[in-house]
Design an enzyme around this catalytic site. Sequence first.
Site, PDB file in Angstrom:
ATOM      1  N   GLY A  16       0.800  -1.126  -0.114  1.00  0.00           N
ATOM      2  CA  GLY A  16       0.153  -0.008  -0.105  1.00  0.00           C
ATOM      3  C   GLY A  16       0.969   1.358   0.073  1.00  0.00           C
ATOM      4  O   GLY A  16       0.363   2.355  -0.433  1.00  0.00           O
ATOM      5  N   GLY A  17       2.133   1.194   0.100  1.00  0.00           N
ATOM      6  CA  GLY A  17       2.855   2.270   0.205  1.00  0.00           C
ATOM      7  C   GLY A  17       3.596   2.411  -1.231  1.00  0.00           C
ATOM      8  O   GLY A  17       3.529   1.454  -1.954  1.00  0.00           O
ATOM      9  N   VAL A  18       4.306   3.593  -1.316  1.00  0.00           N
ATOM     10  CA  VAL A  18       4.633   3.982  -2.438  1.00  0.00           C
ATOM     11  C   VAL A  18       5.850   3.052  -3.000  1.00  0.00           C
ATOM     12  O   VAL A  18       6.018   2.843  -4.344  1.00  0.00           O
ATOM     13  CB  VAL A  18       5.350   5.595  -2.502  1.00  0.00           C
ATOM     14  CG1 VAL A  18       6.480   5.743  -1.725  1.00  0.00           C
ATOM     15  CG2 VAL A  18       5.492   6.028  -4.014  1.00  0.00           C
ATOM     16  N   SER A  20       6.686  -0.166  -2.876  1.00  0.00           N
ATOM     17  CA  SER A  20       6.267  -1.281  -3.494  1.00  0.00           C
ATOM     18  C   SER A  20       5.604  -1.171  -4.812  1.00  0.00           C
ATOM     19  O   SER A  20       5.523  -1.764  -5.682  1.00  0.00           O
ATOM     20  CB  SER A  20       5.359  -2.305  -2.426  1.00  0.00           C
ATOM     21  OG  SER A  20       4.163  -1.652  -2.170  1.00  0.00           O
ATOM     22  N   MET A  39      -0.221  -8.863   1.729  1.00  0.00           N
ATOM     23  CA  MET A  39      -0.191 -10.214   2.897  1.00  0.00           C
ATOM     24  C   MET A  39      -0.672  -9.463   4.027  1.00  0.00           C
ATOM     25  O   MET A  39      -0.321  -8.270   4.519  1.00  0.00           O
ATOM     26  CB  MET A  39       1.328 -10.427   3.265  1.00  0.00           C
ATOM     27  CG  MET A  39       2.051 -11.080   1.920  1.00  0.00           C
ATOM     28  SD  MET A  39       3.869 -11.271   2.269  1.00  0.00           S
ATOM     29  CE  MET A  39       4.227  -9.789   1.422  1.00  0.00           C
ATOM     30  N   CYS A 103      10.330 -11.101  10.308  1.00  0.00           N
ATOM     31  CA  CYS A 103       9.401 -11.147   9.415  1.00  0.00           C
ATOM     32  C   CYS A 103       9.948 -11.503   8.039  1.00  0.00           C
ATOM     33  O   CYS A 103       9.501 -12.230   7.289  1.00  0.00           O
ATOM     34  CB  CYS A 103       8.735  -9.856   9.596  1.00  0.00           C
ATOM     35  SG  CYS A 103       7.101  -9.511   8.282  1.00  0.00           S
ATOM     36  N   CYS A 199       5.251  -2.803  13.106  1.00  0.00           N
ATOM     37  CA  CYS A 199       3.812  -2.606  12.246  1.00  0.00           C
ATOM     38  C   CYS A 199       2.580  -3.023  13.244  1.00  0.00           C
ATOM     39  O   CYS A 199       1.575  -2.550  13.142  1.00  0.00           O
ATOM     40  CB  CYS A 199       3.701  -3.763  10.942  1.00  0.00           C
ATOM     41  SG  CYS A 199       4.320  -5.661  11.757  1.00  0.00           S
TER      42      CYS A 199
END
Length: 366
Positions: A16-18, A20, A39, A103, A199
Amino acid sequence: MESLPKKGCVVVGISGGVDSSVAAWRLKEQGFDVIGLFMKNWEEDDQSYCNVAEDLKSATESCETIGIPLRTVNFSYEYWEKVFAVFLQEYQKGHTPNPDILCNREIKFREFFNFAKDLGARFIATGHYARTRRKGSLTQLLKGADPNKDQSYFLYQIPQNALAQTLFPIGDLKKTEVRDIARETGLPNSERKDSMGICFIGQRRFKTFLSRYLPQNTGEIKTLDGLTVGEHDGLWFYTIGQRHGLNIGGPGEAWYVARKDMSRNVLYVVQGHDDIALMKKSVYCNEPHWITGDAPERVIFSCSAKIRHGQRDQRCHLSHHNNQIRVLFNNAQRAITPGQSLVLYHGEIVLGGATISASDNTTLAT
């Protein structure tokens, strides 16, 4: 524009970030058959702190703009068992683990990697600021081109088989260039702020969050001379070098955590940011992971290391034997913390890393 020949299927982790989103856009421009994968790694128990719905909306809009399909997968169970449970166990031991590294190892480059391979993907890709390079039959992990955004520190535990099939499409860019590409291509998240912090904690106070899973266990706060100066709530709520939350009054410089005695439940503190008790030149680490899969042939050699993300490379000498390494720094390091990761470099190449177990004041031989 003339159509490009397909280079095979690549599944891109879309957060959802710029970063990726631009990674996915670049891969499509290069001729890959791109699939986005969102995910879900945490079951949100409090909507005011968890942004999963907002992240998914942003990921969906970005994939629609790019013109690629988006799939979703729930890895919450795997994350709890393989990341969060380990995270809590380490805190109970008095350590300070890094969940982002866990992670990456357990979710992004194992569960995600295997899921993508089941879809028939040739590669996976992420928006990390890092690079790879083939050298013979091996794949090297390199720092990202932007020194202010380099994320190689968090990636040192990627196994060689996954690294060989991983693409980092924005690793050669600076953050400003990524933003420019997002604006030029009309990505809806071009101005979206970067996510910060762990997160699953969000914007909550860390101690408040951790107290939901670990009990209070009050004990004494003492100076290294044995003088009692306060009371702590539980050693797992504190980390080496911490200043805030000690609630110690009196004159003089600020107080900092210097040591935790788990057997006696005592928190030791010192006054002054650079007190000698916080400065160490030698560190021991366990469970090393080498990017090539094998330990270096030389048992003792010079290299650089980081004991935390964002730190500048620190020159050092390294010796390794069996499953332990010892690092002797040229310059003393502040607040070396058990449970954190020490990552090793040779220039831009990531050699590997290990988990810090202990430190001492050993000085380098001349």
